[in-house]
Scaffold this active site. Structure first.
Site, PDB file in Angstrom:
ATOM      1  N   CYS A  69     -28.289 -59.777  19.227  1.00 15.55           N
ATOM      2  CA  CYS A  69     -27.411 -58.632  18.959  1.00 15.55           C
ATOM      3  C   CYS A  69     -25.958 -59.012  18.729  1.00 15.55           C
ATOM      4  O   CYS A  69     -25.313 -58.525  17.808  1.00 15.55           O
ATOM      5  CB  CYS A  69     -27.518 -57.595  20.073  1.00 15.55           C
ATOM      6  SG  CYS A  69     -26.727 -58.030  21.647  1.00 15.55           S
ATOM      7  N   HIS A 106     -25.511 -55.124  25.489  1.00 13.51           N
ATOM      8  CA  HIS A 106     -25.856 -54.970  24.073  1.00 13.51           C
ATOM      9  C   HIS A 106     -24.609 -54.599  23.279  1.00 13.51           C
ATOM     10  O   HIS A 106     -23.826 -53.745  23.687  1.00 13.51           O
ATOM     11  CB  HIS A 106     -26.931 -53.889  23.900  1.00 13.51           C
ATOM     12  CG  HIS A 106     -27.319 -53.676  22.470  1.00 13.51           C
ATOM     13  ND1 HIS A 106     -27.771 -54.694  21.664  1.00 13.51           N
ATOM     14  CD2 HIS A 106     -27.299 -52.556  21.689  1.00 13.51           C
ATOM     15  CE1 HIS A 106     -28.028 -54.210  20.466  1.00 13.51           C
ATOM     16  NE2 HIS A 106     -27.742 -52.932  20.455  1.00 13.51           N
ATOM     17  N   ASP A 146     -26.096 -50.499  13.974  1.00  9.38           N
ATOM     18  CA  ASP A 146     -26.625 -51.520  14.882  1.00  9.38           C
ATOM     19  C   ASP A 146     -27.746 -52.257  14.162  1.00  9.38           C
ATOM     20  O   ASP A 146     -28.825 -51.701  13.952  1.00  9.38           O
ATOM     21  CB  ASP A 146     -27.138 -50.867  16.159  1.00  9.38           C
ATOM     22  CG  ASP A 146     -27.726 -51.872  17.147  1.00  9.38           C
ATOM     23  OD1 ASP A 146     -27.622 -53.085  16.887  1.00  9.38           O
ATOM     24  OD2 ASP A 146     -28.280 -51.444  18.173  1.00  9.38           O
TER      25      ASP A 146
END
Length: 284
Positions: free
Chosen positions: A72, A111, A126
């Protein structure tokens, strides 16, 4: 990190994007889809003893020039640089992953995600949540059911944090809670060190790869188990048995440019240290 060194054309070529470069919602959605479908979520460098580097030159060498993916922090930092190069206004955020847990579980903020400020309102972008990363931008507004090229998604408010949910089959399942405060890159460096080096983090011992596929499918890999999930909720699973199969899947299905030695080293670590049962709930 200096955004001035970002090679916009190399990034666009890497993700195969040839559309409009105007900073609109339509362009944003197309970029999210192109990036997510091309650059796989993966954390294999951690298995190889390489803690990911988050400076922009390193991200470009790895994911653009090197033909690799990332997890991520890597994915969304690269994507952030791409969006900023096109004129988008970005706020960097963090989220608390609650996949497979209670919606209000007391989770750490590990995250990374992005808020994109548009005339139509704030949107979430994202490209770095593995098996359930949204494949389009999402309006950051609670109670609005939003279609994506894959799952239908929505946000619900939980104590001031918007919780992203995805509709899987007929049920809404939690993904992560969005913390609505800007984060500094130094905070991501701390998170990166924790997730990349902590002995209990799943990345050090397990082969974890994910990518959205065609026709609203998603393909995930957790150690020997490869799963293709369909929008109906049905899934096809297969188990890899030898190095040749690992090489084929990682290179051809996920598009990762890795040497035979790198793949063998990952398999060796997995065989010695990896989880033997069902996949980690974050990566099912």
């Amino acid at each position: 990190m200096s955004e001035g060194r970002f090679d916009q054309q190399a990034w666009l070529a890497r993700i195969g994007y040839r559309g409009s470069l105007q900073p609109t919602i339509a362009t944003l959605n197309a970029l999210v889809s192109a990036h997510a479908h091309t650059i796989a979520y993966e954390s294999l460098d951690i298995m190889l003893g390489r803690t990911p580097r988050l400076d922009l030159p390193s991200l470009q060498r790895k994911m653009i020039e090197g033909g690799r993916g990332g997890y991520c922090l890597e994915q969304n930092m690269l994507f952030r640089a791409g969006l900023r190069s096109l004129g988008y206004t970005i706020t960097s955020l963090q989220g608390r992953v609650v996949r497979g847990m209670a919606i209000d579980a007391p989770r750490p903020a590990i995250h990374m995600l992005l808020k994109v400020d548009m005339p139509e309102g704030p949107y979430l972008a994202d490209v770095g949540f593995g098996n359930l990363a949204p494949t389009s931008a999402l309006l950051l507004r609670p109670g609005v059911e939003q279609d994506t090229p894959h799952e239908q998604m929505r946000f619900i408010d939980v104590g001031g944090e918007l919780t992203l949910q995805a509709k899987l089959s007929d049920a809404w399942e939690h993904i992560y809670r969005v913390i609505p405060y800007a984060r500094y890159d130094s905070e991501y460096e701390i998170t990166n060190w924790y997730t990349g080096t902590h002995p209990d983090a799943p990345y050090r011992s397990n082969i974890i790869v994910a990518k959205p596929g065609p026709n609203r499918t998603r393909i995930t890999m957790f150690n020997r188990r490869v799963t293709v999930r369909y929008p109906t909720g049905a899934a096809e699973r297969r188990h890899l048995t030898d190095d040749a199969q690992f090489r084929t899947v990682l290179r051809e299905e996920f598009g990762l440019r890795m040497t035979d030695a790198e793949i063998r080293n990952c398999v060796d670590v997995m065989e010695r240290k990896g989880e033997k049962g069902a996949p980690h709930p974050f990566f099912t």
